[in-house]
Design a protein around this motif. Structure first.
Motif, PDB file in Angstrom:
ATOM      1  N   HIS A 213       0.843  -1.202   0.000  1.00  8.55           N
ATOM      2  CA  HIS A 213       0.000   0.000   0.000  1.00  8.55           C
ATOM      3  C   HIS A 213       0.881   1.256   0.000  1.00  8.55           C
ATOM      4  O   HIS A 213       0.643   2.192  -0.782  1.00  8.55           O
ATOM      5  CB  HIS A 213      -0.913  -0.022   1.231  1.00  8.55           C
ATOM      6  CG  HIS A 213      -1.700   1.231   1.411  1.00  8.55           C
ATOM      7  ND1 HIS A 213      -2.762   1.559   0.582  1.00  8.55           N
ATOM      8  CD2 HIS A 213      -1.578   2.252   2.296  1.00  8.55           C
ATOM      9  CE1 HIS A 213      -3.255   2.724   0.967  1.00  8.55           C
ATOM     10  NE2 HIS A 213      -2.549   3.161   2.002  1.00  8.55           N
ATOM     11  N   ASN A 214       1.907   1.277   0.855  1.00  3.60           N
ATOM     12  CA  ASN A 214       2.803   2.439   0.913  1.00  3.60           C
ATOM     13  C   ASN A 214       3.570   2.608  -0.392  1.00  3.60           C
ATOM     14  O   ASN A 214       3.782   3.732  -0.851  1.00  3.60           O
ATOM     15  CB  ASN A 214       3.778   2.297   2.081  1.00  3.60           C
ATOM     16  CG  ASN A 214       3.097   2.452   3.415  1.00  3.60           C
ATOM     17  OD1 ASN A 214       1.996   2.993   3.503  1.00  3.60           O
ATOM     18  ND2 ASN A 214       3.725   1.949   4.459  1.00  3.60           N
ATOM     19  N   LEU A 215       3.971   1.502  -0.987  1.00  2.00           N
ATOM     20  CA  LEU A 215       4.677   1.574  -2.265  1.00  2.00           C
ATOM     21  C   LEU A 215       3.770   2.136  -3.351  1.00  2.00           C
ATOM     22  O   LEU A 215       4.205   2.953  -4.170  1.00  2.00           O
ATOM     23  CB  LEU A 215       5.193   0.185  -2.656  1.00  2.00           C
ATOM     24  CG  LEU A 215       5.958   0.102  -3.972  1.00  2.00           C
ATOM     25  CD1 LEU A 215       7.196   0.993  -3.928  1.00  2.00           C
ATOM     26  CD2 LEU A 215       6.351  -1.337  -4.249  1.00  2.00           C
TER      27      LEU A 215
ATOM     28  N   GLN B 262       1.295   4.173  -2.894  1.00  2.00           N
ATOM     29  CA  GLN B 262       1.170   5.612  -2.631  1.00  2.00           C
ATOM     30  C   GLN B 262       2.408   6.354  -3.124  1.00  2.00           C
ATOM     31  O   GLN B 262       2.298   7.426  -3.725  1.00  2.00           O
ATOM     32  CB  GLN B 262       0.980   5.863  -1.135  1.00  2.00           C
ATOM     33  CG  GLN B 262      -0.414   5.624  -0.641  1.00  2.00           C
ATOM     34  CD  GLN B 262      -0.561   5.986   0.825  1.00  2.00           C
ATOM     35  OE1 GLN B 262       0.407   5.973   1.583  1.00  2.00           O
ATOM     36  NE2 GLN B 262      -1.767   6.291   1.228  1.00  2.00           N
ATOM     37  N   ALA B 263       3.586   5.785  -2.872  1.00  2.89           N
ATOM     38  CA  ALA B 263       4.827   6.425  -3.326  1.00  2.89           C
ATOM     39  C   ALA B 263       4.867   6.493  -4.857  1.00  2.89           C
ATOM     40  O   ALA B 263       5.301   7.496  -5.429  1.00  2.89           O
ATOM     41  CB  ALA B 263       6.041   5.665  -2.796  1.00  2.89           C
ATOM     42  N   ARG B 264       4.398   5.439  -5.500  1.00  3.38           N
ATOM     43  CA  ARG B 264       4.346   5.462  -6.974  1.00  3.38           C
ATOM     44  C   ARG B 264       3.388   6.537  -7.465  1.00  3.38           C
ATOM     45  O   ARG B 264       3.672   7.220  -8.454  1.00  3.38           O
ATOM     46  CB  ARG B 264       3.929   4.099  -7.506  1.00  3.38           C
ATOM     47  CG  ARG B 264       5.009   3.073  -7.454  1.00  3.38           C
ATOM     48  CD  ARG B 264       4.559   1.751  -8.017  1.00  3.38           C
ATOM     49  NE  ARG B 264       5.646   0.787  -7.981  1.00  3.38           N
ATOM     50  CZ  ARG B 264       5.488  -0.498  -7.829  1.00  3.38           C
ATOM     51  NH1 ARG B 264       4.277  -1.013  -7.731  1.00  3.38           N
ATOM     52  NH2 ARG B 264       6.520  -1.305  -7.781  1.00  3.38           N
ATOM     53  N   GLY B 265       2.259   6.680  -6.793  1.00  3.62           N
ATOM     54  CA  GLY B 265       1.317   7.733  -7.170  1.00  3.62           C
ATOM     55  C   GLY B 265       1.938   9.110  -6.997  1.00  3.62           C
ATOM     56  O   GLY B 265       1.792   9.982  -7.870  1.00  3.62           O
ATOM     57  N   ASP B 266       2.645   9.310  -5.873  1.00  4.55           N
ATOM     58  CA  ASP B 266       3.330  10.585  -5.647  1.00  4.55           C
ATOM     59  C   ASP B 266       4.395  10.818  -6.721  1.00  4.55           C
ATOM     60  O   ASP B 266       4.565  11.936  -7.201  1.00  4.55           O
ATOM     61  CB  ASP B 266       3.976  10.616  -4.263  1.00  4.55           C
ATOM     62  CG  ASP B 266       2.953  10.673  -3.147  1.00  4.55           C
ATOM     63  OD1 ASP B 266       1.769  10.973  -3.435  1.00  4.55           O
ATOM     64  OD2 ASP B 266       3.329  10.417  -1.988  1.00  4.55           O
TER      65      ASP B 266
ATOM     66  N   GLU C  23      13.744   1.255  -3.719  1.00  2.00           N
ATOM     67  CA  GLU C  23      14.822   0.279  -3.646  1.00  2.00           C
ATOM     68  C   GLU C  23      14.714  -0.551  -2.378  1.00  2.00           C
ATOM     69  O   GLU C  23      14.919  -1.761  -2.409  1.00  2.00           O
ATOM     70  CB  GLU C  23      16.186   0.984  -3.690  1.00  2.00           C
ATOM     71  CG  GLU C  23      16.542   1.522  -5.040  1.00  2.00           C
ATOM     72  CD  GLU C  23      17.841   2.322  -5.040  1.00  2.00           C
ATOM     73  OE1 GLU C  23      18.226   2.765  -6.124  1.00  2.00           O
ATOM     74  OE2 GLU C  23      18.456   2.506  -3.971  1.00  2.00           O
ATOM     75  N   ARG C  24      14.374   0.091  -1.255  1.00  2.00           N
ATOM     76  CA  ARG C  24      14.202  -0.660  -0.012  1.00  2.00           C
ATOM     77  C   ARG C  24      13.020  -1.598  -0.103  1.00  2.00           C
ATOM     78  O   ARG C  24      13.061  -2.709   0.410  1.00  2.00           O
ATOM     79  CB  ARG C  24      14.011   0.290   1.168  1.00  2.00           C
ATOM     80  CG  ARG C  24      15.348   0.731   1.753  1.00  2.00           C
ATOM     81  CD  ARG C  24      15.142   1.488   3.029  1.00  2.00           C
ATOM     82  NE  ARG C  24      15.164   2.902   2.675  1.00  2.00           N
ATOM     83  CZ  ARG C  24      14.394   3.840   3.179  1.00  2.00           C
ATOM     84  NH1 ARG C  24      13.541   3.558   4.103  1.00  2.00           N
ATOM     85  NH2 ARG C  24      14.486   5.082   2.784  1.00  2.00           N
ATOM     86  N   ALA C  25      11.958  -1.174  -0.776  1.00  3.88           N
ATOM     87  CA  ALA C  25      10.756  -2.020  -0.889  1.00  3.88           C
ATOM     88  C   ALA C  25      11.044  -3.217  -1.781  1.00  3.88           C
ATOM     89  O   ALA C  25      10.442  -4.273  -1.591  1.00  3.88           O
ATOM     90  CB  ALA C  25       9.607  -1.200  -1.451  1.00  3.88           C
ATOM     91  N   GLU C  26      11.933  -3.090  -2.734  1.00  2.00           N
ATOM     92  CA  GLU C  26      12.247  -4.208  -3.626  1.00  2.00           C
ATOM     93  C   GLU C  26      13.170  -5.227  -2.983  1.00  2.00           C
ATOM     94  O   GLU C  26      13.220  -6.373  -3.416  1.00  2.00           O
ATOM     95  CB  GLU C  26      12.897  -3.679  -4.914  1.00  2.00           C
ATOM     96  CG  GLU C  26      11.932  -2.919  -5.799  1.00  2.00           C
ATOM     97  CD  GLU C  26      12.621  -2.295  -6.998  1.00  2.00           C
ATOM     98  OE1 GLU C  26      13.872  -2.424  -7.138  1.00  2.00           O
ATOM     99  OE2 GLU C  26      11.929  -1.651  -7.799  1.00  2.00           O
ATOM    100  N   GLN C  27      13.888  -4.820  -1.941  1.00  2.71           N
ATOM    101  CA  GLN C  27      14.792  -5.762  -1.270  1.00  2.71           C
ATOM    102  C   GLN C  27      13.948  -6.767  -0.493  1.00  2.71           C
ATOM    103  O   GLN C  27      12.944  -6.420   0.111  1.00  2.71           O
ATOM    104  CB  GLN C  27      15.723  -5.023  -0.314  1.00  2.71           C
ATOM    105  CG  GLN C  27      16.707  -4.122  -1.014  1.00  2.71           C
ATOM    106  CD  GLN C  27      17.537  -3.326  -0.029  1.00  2.71           C
ATOM    107  OE1 GLN C  27      17.285  -3.348   1.148  1.00  2.71           O
ATOM    108  NE2 GLN C  27      18.529  -2.618  -0.543  1.00  2.71           N
ATOM    109  N   PRO C  28      14.388  -8.047  -0.481  1.00  3.81           N
ATOM    110  CA  PRO C  28      13.621  -9.060   0.266  1.00  3.81           C
ATOM    111  C   PRO C  28      13.695  -8.787   1.773  1.00  3.81           C
ATOM    112  O   PRO C  28      14.702  -8.288   2.264  1.00  3.81           O
ATOM    113  CB  PRO C  28      14.302 -10.374  -0.093  1.00  3.81           C
ATOM    114  CG  PRO C  28      15.656  -9.987  -0.589  1.00  3.81           C
ATOM    115  CD  PRO C  28      15.540  -8.592  -1.133  1.00  3.81           C
TER     116      PRO C  28
END
Length: 144
Positions: free
Chosen positions: A52-54, A56-60, A136-141
Motif C-alpha cells: 500500500h505504501n509503495l 502511494q509512493a508510486r502515485g506521488d 529500492e528498499r521495498a524491492e529488497q527481500p
C-alpha cells in the motif's frame, strides 16, 4: 466372548498407548504450527502495508513527474527570455533611461522567477531521490 473382551481390552490399551506416544511427540509441533500461523498472518499484514505504501509512493512519483513535465517548458521559456534579454543588454542601448529602467526591472523579475523555479526543481529532485530510495528498499527481500 471372554477372548473377544480380552482382545478389545488389549486393542484399546494399545490404541491409548499409541495415542499417548503420538500426542507426546506432536505436542511441540502443534504449538510451533500455531506460532508459524501467527507469524505468517503478521507477515501478510506487513506485506500488504508495504505494498500500500509503495503504491502511494508510486502515485506521488507519477504526480511529481507530471509536475516536472509541466514545469520544464516554462523553465526553458524563462531561460530563453533571459538569454534574449542578456543579448539585448549587451548591445549599446539606444533608448531613454525609462526604457532601460523598465528592462532592468523585467530582467530582475525574470531572474527572481528563475531562482524560484530552480528551488522548486531542486525540491522535486530531492523528493524523487527519496522515492527512489524507498522503492529500492521495498524491492529488497525482507530479512527473516
Amino acid at each position: 466372548m471372554a477372548v473377544q473382551k480380552l482382545g478389545r481390552g488389549l486393542v484399546d490399551r494399545i490404541a491409548r498407548l499409541i495415542d499417548f506416544r503420538v500426542d507426546d511427540r506432536t505436542r511441540g509441533l502443534a504449538e510451533r504450527v500455531n506460532n508459524l500461523e501467527h507469524a505468517t498472518a503478521d507477515h501478510r499484514r506487513r506485506l500488504d502495508n508495504a505494498e500500500h505504501n509503495l503504491e502511494q509512493a508510486r502515485g506521488d512519483l507519477r504526480w511529481t513527474r507530471a509536475e516536472l513535465d509541466r514545469l520544464i517548458p516554462h523553465v526553458a521559456a524563462q531561460e530563453g527570455r533571459l538569454e534574449t534579454l542578456r543579448e539585448s543588454m549587451a548591445l549599446v542601448p539606444s533608448t531613454d533611461s525609462a526604457q532601460n529602467a523598465e528592462a532592468r526591472t523585467l530582467i530582475e523579475e525574470i531572474q527572481r522567477q528563475h531562482a524560484q523555479i530552480r528551488v522548486r526543481l531542486a525540491g522535486i529532485s530531492r523528493y524523487e531521490d527519496r522515492l527512489r530510495r524507498v522503492e529500492e528498499r521495498a524491492e529488497q527481500p525482507v530479512a527473516q
